[in-house]
Design an enzyme around this catalytic site. Structure first.
Site, PDB file in Angstrom:
ATOM      1  N   TRP A   1      13.057 -20.964  -9.111  1.00 61.22           N
ATOM      2  CA  TRP A   1      14.331 -21.247  -8.448  1.00 61.22           C
ATOM      3  C   TRP A   1      14.607 -22.748  -8.613  1.00 61.22           C
ATOM      4  O   TRP A   1      13.739 -23.571  -8.273  1.00 61.22           O
ATOM      5  CB  TRP A   1      14.170 -20.878  -6.964  1.00 61.22           C
TER       6      TRP A   1
ATOM      7  N   ASP B   1       5.954 -18.367  -1.445  1.00 59.11           N
ATOM      8  CA  ASP B   1       7.362 -18.336  -1.045  1.00 59.11           C
ATOM      9  C   ASP B   1       7.781 -16.865  -0.939  1.00 59.11           C
ATOM     10  O   ASP B   1       7.752 -16.127  -1.923  1.00 59.11           O
ATOM     11  CB  ASP B   1       8.221 -19.090  -2.070  1.00 59.11           C
TER      12      ASP B   1
ATOM     13  N   LYS C   1      18.073 -12.931   3.418  1.00 59.95           N
ATOM     14  CA  LYS C   1      18.436 -11.734   2.660  1.00 59.95           C
ATOM     15  C   LYS C   1      18.156 -10.466   3.454  1.00 59.95           C
ATOM     16  O   LYS C   1      19.018  -9.608   3.581  1.00 59.95           O
ATOM     17  CB  LYS C   1      17.677 -11.671   1.336  1.00 59.95           C
TER      18      LYS C   1
HETATM   19  C1  LMR Z   1      19.895 -17.760  -4.895  1.00 60.55           C
HETATM   20  O1  LMR Z   1      18.916 -18.094  -5.579  1.00 60.55           O
HETATM   21  O2  LMR Z   1      20.975 -17.413  -5.392  1.00 60.55           O
HETATM   22  C2  LMR Z   1      19.763 -17.727  -3.407  1.00 60.55           C
HETATM   23  O3  LMR Z   1      18.456 -17.982  -3.013  1.00 60.55           O
HETATM   24  C3  LMR Z   1      20.759 -18.578  -2.749  1.00 60.55           C
HETATM   25  C4  LMR Z   1      20.451 -20.016  -2.868  1.00 60.55           C
HETATM   26  O4  LMR Z   1      20.308 -20.667  -1.832  1.00 60.55           O
HETATM   27  O5  LMR Z   1      20.364 -20.518  -3.995  1.00 60.55           O
END
Ligand code: LMR
Length: 398
Positions: free
Chosen positions: A131, A211, A246
């Site tokens: 992420w 996580d 979520k």
């Molecule tokens: C995402 O990856 O789209 C979600 O976790 C929202 C975010 O905060 O980025």
């Protein structure tokens, strides 16, 4: 002028898509960007269990006074039970405790500061890819960020490369692992893979940070906790960031927790004193409402059963959309190329589409996904699968 030397940074790669999508006037647009669940009508509704809990709070809540640095203790207990299991020996031994945070992102920010402050010189290792906000949160906290391979250019999970890299991580460093529903790829480790990762983490004396943002969206609420519960049962110290964005659909209410598992109750108290200090400097007290909703639901058998069913409905709908999209791609001869969509778990799919293809999808077909080729499968509209498949087929032919 004081501000004259300040330049501009690019917009957020994920949240920036919300504006771009909203501004597109094409009635046939697709929102596969930011990770929010959408129902068959393309809406992100408030869960019924949440509505009922909120009503109870409106009727019964007596005060808006501060809730303290670790947040609502009932929420802390209940979220720990959800993550670690109601019969967790760690909870019985007071070896685990939760600090309520503004969302899972707040928990990540808190743990980043904790590592920087209390475990200086330790690097953190992230999956490649991960992420994007993981990258910036830990770098901004001043940590040295390294990467271990996870999903390669061929869009397949490479566990051997991951294990090999972990063998070379300096002893004592922190390794961030996604408990389930890997963001952005959707590729999860098998139970056998997890056992191998555990073996390296133990031998190399690494500190795992798990996580856990998508509990319930992979194989089920209990099933998704398997890897986390394995690690906490086998290792003396584990850090866990949990999100209720979520699975409770509480995105904007900002509900999450940093759960620390320590070797004994005494050490947990030491660590928690540091977390309270750091949280005080970040946000003082966490916001109350969303966590109070979660505590109301998890603390009530009827509401919990209703919520569990609602999570299961979201989970199975996403799974159906995955198979539906692969089926829709079949007439275009693309079933094999996109077969991985059915193997991935959770909200996201690394489609394997290139940045250029994502760009064309957006400009020519109003299909919005993250530049890395990540698609939010929950955003796929079941009534327009053919249209989406046709757009994907067109960009694949070029
Ligand atoms: C995402 O990856 O789209 C979600 O976790 C929202 C975010 O905060 O980025």
């Amino acid at each position: 002028m004081h501000f004259s030397a300040i330049g501009r940074v690019p917009g957020d790669p994920i949240l920036g898509l919300i504006d771009a999508y909203n501004q597109d006037s094409n009635p046939n647009k697709f929102d596969l960007g930011v990770g929010v669940y959408k129902d068959a009508n393309g809406l992100t509704p408030i869960l019924q269990s949440v509505k009922q809990a909120e009503q109870r709070l409106v009727d019964q809540q007596q005060t808006k006074t501060y809730i303290g640095g670790h947040g609502d203790s009932r929420f802390g207990q209940l979220i720990s039970e959800l993550v670690l299991g109601t019969d967790s020996p760690l909870l019985a031994a007071k070896r685990a405790g939760a600090t309520q945070t503004p969302g899972g992102t707040g928990a990540l920010r808190l743990v980043a500061d904790f590592i920087a402050h209390c475990l200086p010189e330790r690097g953190i290792w992230l999956s490649d890819p991960t992420w994007p906000i993981h990258e910036s949160i830990f770098a901004e906290a001043g940590l040295k960020v390294g990467h271990y391979p996870y999903v390669g250019r061929d869009n397949t999970l490479n566990v051997a490369a991951m294990l090999h890299a972990l063998e070379n991580v300096p002893q004592g460093d922190v390794v961030l692992l996604h408990a389930c529903c890997h963001n952005p790829t959707g590729f999860d480790l098998s139970q056998d893979d997890w056992l191998q990762v555990l073996d390296v983490v133990r031998r190399r004396e690494l500190l795992p940070l798990i996580d856990f943002a998508y509990q319930g969206f992979g194989d089920g609420l209990e099933e998704d906790a398997w890897s986390t519960r394995l690690f906490v049962s086998e290792l003396p110290e584990v850090l866990i960031t949990s999100s209720c964005s979520k699975n409770f659909g509480l995105y904007r209410e900002r509900v999450g927790a940093l759960i620390v598992c320590a070797n004994d109750a005494e050490k947990l108290t030491d660590v928690r004193s540091q977390l309270a200090y750091l949280a005080r400097n970040l946000w003082s007290n966490p916001p109350d409402h969303g966590a109070a909703v979660v505590a109301t639901i998890l603390g009530d058998a009827q509401l919990k059963a209703q919520w569990t069913a609602e999570v299961e409905a979201m989970r199975s709908r996403i799974a159906q959309l995955r198979s539906g999209l692969v089926e829709a791609l079949t007439p275009f001869g693309l079933a094999e190329r996109f077969a991985h969509i059915n193997q991935q778990r959770g909200m996201f799919s690394y489609t394997g589409l290139s940045t250029e293809q994502v760009q064309v999808l957006r400009e020519k077909h109003s299909v919005y996904m993250v530049g890395s080729g990540r698609a939010n499968m929950a955003g796929v509209d079941v009534t327009r699968l053919e249209l989406l498949a046709k757009a994907i087929a067109q960009v694949c032919q070029h």
